[in-house]
Design a protein around this motif. Structure first.
Motif, short mmCIF file in Angstrom:
data_model
loop_
_atom_site.label_atom_id
_atom_site.label_comp_id
_atom_site.label_asym_id
_atom_site.label_seq_id
_atom_site.Cartn_x
_atom_site.Cartn_y
_atom_site.Cartn_z
N UNK A 1 -40.69 -10.73 6.25
CA UNK A 1 -39.62 -11.66 5.88
C UNK A 1 -39.11 -11.36 4.47
N UNK A 2 -40.00 -11.00 3.56
CA UNK A 2 -39.59 -10.66 2.19
C UNK A 2 -38.61 -9.49 2.22
N UNK A 3 -38.95 -8.45 2.99
CA UNK A 3 -38.08 -7.28 3.07
C UNK A 3 -36.75 -7.64 3.72
N UNK A 4 -36.79 -8.42 4.79
CA UNK A 4 -35.56 -8.79 5.49
C UNK A 4 -34.64 -9.65 4.63
N UNK A 5 -35.23 -10.52 3.82
CA UNK A 5 -34.43 -11.39 2.97
C UNK A 5 -34.04 -10.71 1.66
N UNK B 1 -28.32 -5.87 14.34
CA UNK B 1 -28.86 -4.52 14.54
C UNK B 1 -30.34 -4.49 14.15
N UNK B 2 -30.69 -5.17 13.08
CA UNK B 2 -32.08 -5.18 12.63
C UNK B 2 -32.97 -5.88 13.66
N UNK B 3 -32.49 -6.96 14.27
CA UNK B 3 -33.26 -7.66 15.30
C UNK B 3 -33.50 -6.76 16.50
#
Length: 338
Positions: free
Chosen positions: A22-26, A144-146
């Motif tokens: 989550x840290x990387x995604x946010x 796309x990431x999902x």
């Protein structure tokens, strides 16, 4: 930091790995804390504990610096696939039964408007009443990431950067126009030219950049010579529409999506009326991804409908679909903005 020991699987706290994802995604500790509904120190502590367990620095962070290290990038890619596969287990386990059941998770960009999608949803439910659909609205980048993380078997979005592990199927092409709200001085005026927009305030999408998915719109914005940068920005079409109607400034919107708003007097189409910028919307899927029976059935219906529909009928927002300016013949009464 030292290397990873041999029994790391037994020692690793997988909740810490999930927090790291989550840290990387946010893109920040703060953003991750908000998404996880945790205190910022708790998220920072989780990252520190994970780094100590793995023996590697995963993210370089500071007051003005946030960068995923090479080790962090490797962990993110592996963990993304693992958690994505786990999240899809319910659908795969449902395949044990004789009927098509389970949930098809769709990742979709904001306000995808197409009869192809609507028809697929209706046909899928008629054909497989025991199955369900879950739609998550995300930015095109997040869609796309999902899909790459296997959190969704397919996504529908504007395709910017193309990845080698993703297949892209052209769903439809939409055209963007400039619009203003009832309180704007240009509302209701006919015979305008693009130069008449020079110096006006504007709002837009955060992807309205030369190197992003709305680059054709960004090029046209530059030609319009608006007054400075946009005064309002969002990654959500409904919020950009809200800002335009409220009178914050002129904004780009898909012509076919807001045709009803023009007819209802909430929006007014501005130049250019000819050759509006075109943006492709695609179906994105991960190559080699194992699909559940429900997911495969949904994809089969959508693919068939795309193949059966000529490209001309999958192109929205041009003159053949709406009037030349997408405005009614007479100027509607002014409506108080939202």
């Amino acid at each position: 930091m030292t290397g990873v020991d041999s029994d790391i699987a037994l020692k690793l706290d997988w909740n810490l790995v999930r927090t790291f994802l989550v840290i990387v995604e946010e893109g920040s500790i703060t953003g991750a804390a908000i998404r996880l509904d945790l205190k910022q120190p708790s998220v920072s502590n989780a990252l520190r504990r994970l780094e100590e367990t793995l023996g590697h620095r995963l993210i370089e962070r500071g007051p003005r610096n946030f960068a995923v290290t090479p080790q962090g990038q490797v962990l993110y890619a592996e963990a993304r696939d693992m958690f994505g596969a786990i999240e899809r287990l319910p659908g795969l386990l449902a395949d044990v039964s004789g009927e098509v059941s389970g949930t098809v998770a769709l990742a979709m960009a904001t306000h995808v408007v197409s009869p192809l999608v609507d028809g697929t949803l209706a046909e899928f439910q008629r054909s497989h009443p025991s199955a369900s659909v879950s739609i998550h609205v995300r930015s095109s980048r997040q869609v796309v990431e999902d899909v790459r993380a296997r959190r969704a078997p397919l996504g529908i979005c504007l395709a910017g950067r193309h990845y080698a592990d993703i297949t892209y199927t052209h769903l439809y092409t939409e055209h963007f126009g400039f619009f203003c709200g009832p309180g704007h001085p240009l509302f209701g005026r006919k015979g305008l030219k693009l130069e008449d927009l020079a110096g006006e305030r504007s709002v837009s999408f955060d992807t309205d950049q030369i190197d992003d998915v709305l680059s054709p719109v960004a090029v046209l914005r530059a030609r319009a010579s608006f007054s400075g940068p946009p005064v309002g920005v969002s990654n959500n079409l409904e919020e950009v529409r809200r800002m335009v109607i409220a009178g914050l400034g002129i904004g780009p919107l898909p012509i076919h999506v807001v045709a009803r708003d023009c007819a209802d007097g909430l929006l007014w189409r501005l130049p250019p009326y000819d050759d509006p910028p075109a943006v492709d919307v695609s179906v994105v899927r991960l190559k080699g991804n194992r699909l559940s029976r429900a997911e495969a059935a949904f994809c089969a219906i959508l693919d068939r409908r795309i193949a059966e529909t000529p490209l001309d009928s999958r192109t929205y927002g041009l003159d053949r679909h709406f009037s030349r300016s997408a405005n009614p013949r007479t100027v509607p009464p002014r409506i108080v903005p939202l």
